[in-house]
Design an enzyme around this catalytic site. Sequence first.
Site, PDB file in Angstrom:
ATOM      1  N   ALA A 197      -0.039  -0.781   5.275  1.00 57.57           N
ATOM      2  CA  ALA A 197      -0.202   0.135   6.402  1.00 57.57           C
ATOM      3  C   ALA A 197       1.178   0.327   7.017  1.00 57.57           C
ATOM      4  O   ALA A 197       2.057  -0.532   6.881  1.00 57.57           O
ATOM      5  CB  ALA A 197      -1.168  -0.467   7.408  1.00 57.57           C
ATOM      6  N   GLY A 239      -2.188  -3.180   3.181  1.00 59.60           N
ATOM      7  CA  GLY A 239      -3.065  -2.032   2.959  1.00 59.60           C
ATOM      8  C   GLY A 239      -2.941  -1.459   1.551  1.00 59.60           C
ATOM      9  O   GLY A 239      -3.899  -0.880   1.025  1.00 59.60           O
ATOM     10  N   GLU A 255      -5.116  -3.442  -0.498  1.00 62.92           N
ATOM     11  CA  GLU A 255      -6.490  -3.146  -0.072  1.00 62.92           C
ATOM     12  C   GLU A 255      -6.972  -1.811  -0.657  1.00 62.92           C
ATOM     13  O   GLU A 255      -8.119  -1.696  -1.089  1.00 62.92           O
ATOM     14  CB  GLU A 255      -6.559  -3.137   1.455  1.00 62.92           C
ATOM     15  N   GLU A 303       0.122  -9.819   5.718  1.00 62.61           N
ATOM     16  CA  GLU A 303      -0.041  -9.498   7.143  1.00 62.61           C
ATOM     17  C   GLU A 303       0.248 -10.684   8.047  1.00 62.61           C
ATOM     18  O   GLU A 303       0.725 -10.513   9.170  1.00 62.61           O
ATOM     19  CB  GLU A 303      -1.459  -8.975   7.417  1.00 62.61           C
TER      20      GLU A 303
END
Length: 261
Positions: free
Chosen positions: A67, A112, A115, A135
């Site tokens: 992200a 992300g 993911e 993260e």
Amino acid sequence: MADYETITTRKQGAVTLVTINRPDALNALNTTVLADLIEAFRDFDGDEGQRCAVLTGAGDKAFAAGADIKEMADKPAADFYAEDFFAGWTEHFTRATRKPWIAAVNGFALGGGCEVAMMADFIIASDRAKFGQPEIKLGVLPGMGGSQRLARAVGKAKAMDLCLTGRMMDAAEAESSGLVARVVEHDRLMDEAMSAAEAIARMAPLAAIANKEAVDAAFETTLDQGIRFERRLFQAIAATSDKAEGMKAFIEKRDPQWTGR
Ligand code: CAA
């Protein structure tokens, strides 16, 4: 085909190739990428001529490095909550298509990025790919399903190891732990992913969707319910013209001509 700000799309035969195109930011996933991917995958899903998609990242270095940290750094917590930040990846992106799609992971798939790769039906990785959920190093945790999908894909031990240490796993380890379906030489990645997608695209389209639905059910239900669901799907698919054609073609020793019905 629509013009997108952060991705490119190309239809090649019955396969749609979608490329996240922010190589200078290692294809970090901001809200525009999410909106573009949702639209592109809905377009793919709604196009009867398209049967399978491949998602990859632009450049040689990253599928997606996570992200977008710059988008999140100064965001107030109340905004994350008010916007239900990241919900779109589950509520809209993963539900944008019933058709199969493959993640072709060409480099870093972190946070992300890992993911999103795990949202694919399966992953084909370059031998240079690196996976991780780092993260924790940013003082947070996965937010797009990583703790859940990784634990289901590789089991508790390795998921805990990756989430708690934030370390990266190389392609060989990702394959041996079950995260990745195939690892290929970096230069062969797109050929391998496109030919896998073309092979899927040659299958009966409704059977492809049903196979995907059946395997996905294994992660949502008990074994007993899953087996019953599979059997009902089989019985429903048995009503299609393509089932009749597929079995007839086998007996007549010829290639089937699918109608998608
Ligand atoms: N968000 C925003 N920008 C990013 C980014 C990210 N996730 N990852 C890399 N970039 C940017 C860098 O800031 C840099 O931009 P500038 O040139 O403007 O400084 C550019 O991409 C190139 O990155 P690096 O110079 O860092 O490249 P490197 O080769 O030295 O390192 C890397 C590569 C190890 C992948 C490193 O970039 C890195 O650690 N990236 C962050 C990985 C990460 O923490 N991901 C998780 C994000 S949080 C998340 O994803 C939450 C969630 O669960 C949804």
